[in-house]
Design an enzyme around this catalytic site. Structure first.
Site, PDB file in Angstrom:
ATOM      1  N   GLY A 114       5.691  14.655  -3.709  1.00  0.00           N
ATOM      2  CA  GLY A 114       6.843  13.811  -3.268  1.00  0.00           C
ATOM      3  C   GLY A 114       7.001  12.332  -4.072  1.00  0.00           C
ATOM      4  N   ASN A 161       6.087  13.628 -12.160  1.00  0.00           N
ATOM      5  CA  ASN A 161       5.149  12.458 -12.350  1.00  0.00           C
ATOM      6  C   ASN A 161       3.864  12.839 -12.718  1.00  0.00           C
ATOM      7  OD1 ASN A 161       4.707   9.711 -12.430  1.00  0.00           O
ATOM      8  ND2 ASN A 161       3.975   9.650 -10.490  1.00  0.00           N
ATOM      9  N   ILE A 193      10.133  21.737  -4.900  1.00  0.00           N
ATOM     10  CA  ILE A 193       9.852  22.499  -3.524  1.00  0.00           C
ATOM     11  C   ILE A 193      11.182  22.413  -2.726  1.00  0.00           C
ATOM     12  CG2 ILE A 193       7.494  22.234  -3.295  1.00  0.00           C
ATOM     13  CD1 ILE A 193       8.161  19.796  -1.439  1.00  0.00           C
ATOM     14  N   SER A 198       1.910   7.682   4.756  1.00  0.00           N
ATOM     15  CA  SER A 198       1.651   6.442   4.238  1.00  0.00           C
ATOM     16  C   SER A 198       1.477   5.249   5.088  1.00  0.00           C
ATOM     17  CB  SER A 198       2.600   6.189   3.278  1.00  0.00           C
ATOM     18  OG  SER A 198       2.626   4.994   2.907  1.00  0.00           O
ATOM     19  N   TYR A 235      11.276   4.455   0.999  1.00  0.00           N
ATOM     20  CA  TYR A 235      10.103   5.502   1.016  1.00  0.00           C
ATOM     21  C   TYR A 235       9.209   5.458   2.133  1.00  0.00           C
ATOM     22  CZ  TYR A 235       5.046   6.484   0.143  1.00  0.00           C
ATOM     23  OH  TYR A 235       3.910   7.077   0.270  1.00  0.00           O
ATOM     24  N   ILE A 245      -3.270  12.329  -6.730  1.00  0.00           N
ATOM     25  CA  ILE A 245      -4.230  12.963  -5.548  1.00  0.00           C
ATOM     26  C   ILE A 245      -4.256  14.015  -5.761  1.00  0.00           C
ATOM     27  CG2 ILE A 245      -4.446  13.015  -3.065  1.00  0.00           C
ATOM     28  CD1 ILE A 245      -4.181  10.130  -3.987  1.00  0.00           C
ATOM     29  N   LYS A 250       8.927   8.651   4.911  1.00  0.00           N
ATOM     30  CA  LYS A 250       7.503   9.234   5.444  1.00  0.00           C
ATOM     31  C   LYS A 250       7.559   9.550   6.748  1.00  0.00           C
ATOM     32  CE  LYS A 250       5.269   9.914   1.801  1.00  0.00           C
ATOM     33  NZ  LYS A 250       4.699  11.369   1.547  1.00  0.00           N
TER      34      LYS A 250
HETATM   35  C1  WQD Z   1      -0.707  -3.306  -4.171  1.00  0.00           C
HETATM   36  C2  WQD Z   1      -0.397  -4.821  -4.363  1.00  0.00           C
HETATM   37  C3  WQD Z   1       1.665  -5.513  -5.012  1.00  0.00           C
HETATM   38  C4  WQD Z   1       1.500  -3.957  -9.214  1.00  0.00           C
HETATM   39  C5  WQD Z   1       0.840   1.890  -2.114  1.00  0.00           C
HETATM   40  C6  WQD Z   1       1.436   3.205  -2.578  1.00  0.00           C
HETATM   41  C7  WQD Z   1       2.019   3.771  -1.568  1.00  0.00           C
HETATM   42  C8  WQD Z   1       1.354   3.986  -0.281  1.00  0.00           C
HETATM   43  C9  WQD Z   1       0.945   2.360  -0.102  1.00  0.00           C
HETATM   44  C10 WQD Z   1       0.331   6.214   0.023  1.00  0.00           C
HETATM   45  C11 WQD Z   1       0.746  -5.335  -3.757  1.00  0.00           C
HETATM   46  C12 WQD Z   1       0.391  -6.024  -6.053  1.00  0.00           C
HETATM   47  C13 WQD Z   1       1.201  -4.414  -7.840  1.00  0.00           C
HETATM   48  C14 WQD Z   1       1.680  -5.106  -9.961  1.00  0.00           C
HETATM   49  C15 WQD Z   1       0.898  -6.644  -8.400  1.00  0.00           C
HETATM   50  N1  WQD Z   1       0.174   4.704  -0.439  1.00  0.00           N
HETATM   51  N2  WQD Z   1       0.871  -5.549  -7.458  1.00  0.00           N
HETATM   52  N3  WQD Z   1       1.195  -6.202  -9.810  1.00  0.00           N
HETATM   53  O1  WQD Z   1       2.683  -1.253  -2.784  1.00  0.00           O
HETATM   54  O2  WQD Z   1       0.683  -1.213  -1.473  1.00  0.00           O
HETATM   55  O3  WQD Z   1       1.982   0.956  -2.227  1.00  0.00           O
HETATM   56  O4  WQD Z   1       0.250   1.898  -0.979  1.00  0.00           O
HETATM   57  O5  WQD Z   1       1.172   6.451   0.251  1.00  0.00           O
HETATM   58  O6  WQD Z   1       2.435   5.252  -2.004  1.00  0.00           O
HETATM   59  O7  WQD Z   1       2.283   2.998  -3.783  1.00  0.00           O
HETATM   60  O8  WQD Z   1       0.378  -0.373  -3.735  1.00  0.00           O
HETATM   61  O9  WQD Z   1      -0.439  -0.747  -5.967  1.00  0.00           O
HETATM   62  O10 WQD Z   1       1.903  -1.032  -5.767  1.00  0.00           O
HETATM   63  O11 WQD Z   1       0.561  -2.727  -4.864  1.00  0.00           O
HETATM   64  O12 WQD Z   1       0.738  -7.741  -8.068  1.00  0.00           O
HETATM   65  O13 WQD Z   1       1.880  -4.908 -11.310  1.00  0.00           O
HETATM   66  O14 WQD Z   1      -0.477  -4.902  -5.669  1.00  0.00           O
HETATM   67  O15 WQD Z   1       2.682  -6.617  -4.865  1.00  0.00           O
HETATM   68  O16 WQD Z   1       0.529  -6.420  -3.199  1.00  0.00           O
HETATM   69  P1  WQD Z   1       1.441  -0.570  -2.351  1.00  0.00           P
HETATM   70  P2  WQD Z   1       0.513  -1.156  -5.280  1.00  0.00           P
END
Ligand code: WQD
Length: 356
Positions: free
Chosen positions: A91, A43, A68, A133, A157, A20, A161
């Site tokens: 973060g 990261n 930070i 988030s 996590y 981002i 937040k």
């Molecule tokens: C999305 C969907 C997984 C990987 C994110 C950010 C978090 C926050 C909220 C900002 C889920 C599925 C994933 C894989 C899969 N955003 N999946 N196979 O968990 O919603 O969290 O949004 O702050 O920071 O990480 O996102 O992309 O990990 O998962 O099936 O190899 O895809 O189970 O349903 P998530 P994600």
């Protein structure tokens, strides 16, 4: 009641080398801001700034490699630069990883935010855009969620937040001159349309889009779809994916709204549309021109069945709405991955992105 305040011109971006953050730097530079970055590269990679500056056609004001939580080092940055506002993106952000590393998540996300706010107070900086988030809502059901949805964080996590939001709300209550614009991201995805910037996490990607992109480019064998027995139309989990360019545009628009009202204001950032994992797989397969191989796997701990945003509030408050859709996200994410099969690592050897 709007207050007279000069618009910010110098913006400190924490985590400015990240997914981002790097896109935010381009957006801010493109709109004339002076950008100062702090990042610990836990990261991310410094190579990203050559691309940021190539896209923007101008330089980032300064980049400092620091954690930070190192309050002395962070304060020295505020000593050197007259910061008008801060966009706090730095973060850890993995729901699943946080269950394995709770102390690190609280230390970095909460400790880092406390260190930042202390530096801001010591230097008279009172305007903050905070990256929160949608995970603070927990598994809150399939309907679109607005900002009044009770917080039920279901992972370290998400709890970190939510804790930071409460800290910032207390700071604003204690200091009426402070304004915090808290943006609850749903699922940022995609990449800069140039293919120069994108999502390039260290190690194995936790998130769906970058993992799938690495499968499509041949770095990984197949995608594991976590759970096919959710109470959703096709049994896979539903999320609200938002193009990263829309995400950072909203951060730039936020900078124009500090004077609207003091205090803390919370806004969901999403498309307002739910998409299942299988629907994303289909859209990405379309973008890369071949089926993305996948297999079903057990549900991932901490995952919600559905998280979809009600995005009315930000649209009403700022007159801003996202303009890009899932097709744009998949197209742009694939372009970045195709041009950078090994991410920014390639640019360490070659300055220009090319088929590695
Ligand atoms: C999305 C969907 C997984 C990987 C994110 C950010 C978090 C926050 C909220 C900002 C889920 C599925 C994933 C894989 C899969 N955003 N999946 N196979 O968990 O919603 O969290 O949004 O702050 O920071 O990480 O996102 O992309 O990990 O998962 O099936 O190899 O895809 O189970 O349903 P998530 P994600």
């Amino acid at each position: 009641m709007a207050r007279f305040e000069p618009l910010p011109s110098t913006v400190l971006v924490t985590g400015g080398a990240g997914f981002i953050g790097s896109h935010a730097c381009v957006e801010l530079l493109d709109h004339g801001y002076e950008v100062i970055v702090v990042d610990d590269y836990s990261n991310s990679a410094p190579q990203v700034f050559a691309r940021v500056e190539r896209l923007a056609g101008r330089f980032v004001g300064a980049v400092y490699e620091l954690d930070i939580r190192d309050h002395q080092a962070l304060s020295a940055v505020f000593d050197r630069h007259s910061v008008d506002a801060v966009i706090h993106l730095g973060g850890f952000k993995s729901v699943s990883e946080s269950a394995r590393r709770p102390v690190d998540y609280y230390d970095t996300n909460v400790g880092g935010t406390l260190s930042l706010v202390r530096s801001m107070q010591e230097h008279g900086v009172h305007r903050l855009v905070y990256s929160s988030s949608c995970s603070v809502y927990g598994d809150a059901g399939s309907g679109p969620l607005d900002e009044t949805t009770p917080a039920r964080p279901a992972s370290p996590y998400a709890a970190s937040k939510w804790l930071c939001e409460q800290i910032l709300a207390d700071v604003c209550h204690h200091r009426p001159d402070y304004t915090v614009l808290c943006l609850r991201y749903f699922n940022p995805a995609g990449a800069h349309p140039s293919g120069l910037l994108g999502e390039d996490p260290r190690g194995t990607p936790d998130n769906l889009l970058p993992f799938m992109a690495q499968v499509a480019v041949g770095r990984r064998e197949r995608l594991r779809v976590f759970g096919d027995d959710y109470a959703t139309p096709d049994g896979t989990a539903v999320r609200d994916y938002l193009h990263v360019m829309d995400t950072v545009e909203a951060h730039r628009v936020a900078l124009d709204h500090f004077a609207d009202a003091p205090g803390m204001h919370v806004y969901n950032l999403g498309l307002g549309k739910g998409t299942s994992v299988l629907e994303v797989v289909a859209a990405f397969s379309e973008a890369c021109g071949r089926p993305v191989p996948y297999e079903f796997a057990p549900r991932r701990p901490g995952d919600a069945a559905a998280l979809v945003a009600d995005v009315t509030a930000v649209s009403r408050a700022w007159g801003w709405s996202p303009t890009r859709d899932l097709t744009d996200m998949c197209r742009d994410a694939w372009r970045f991955q195709r041009l950078n099969p090994h991410g920014y690592e390639c640019s360490a050897r070659r300055p220009e992105p090319k088929d590695c």
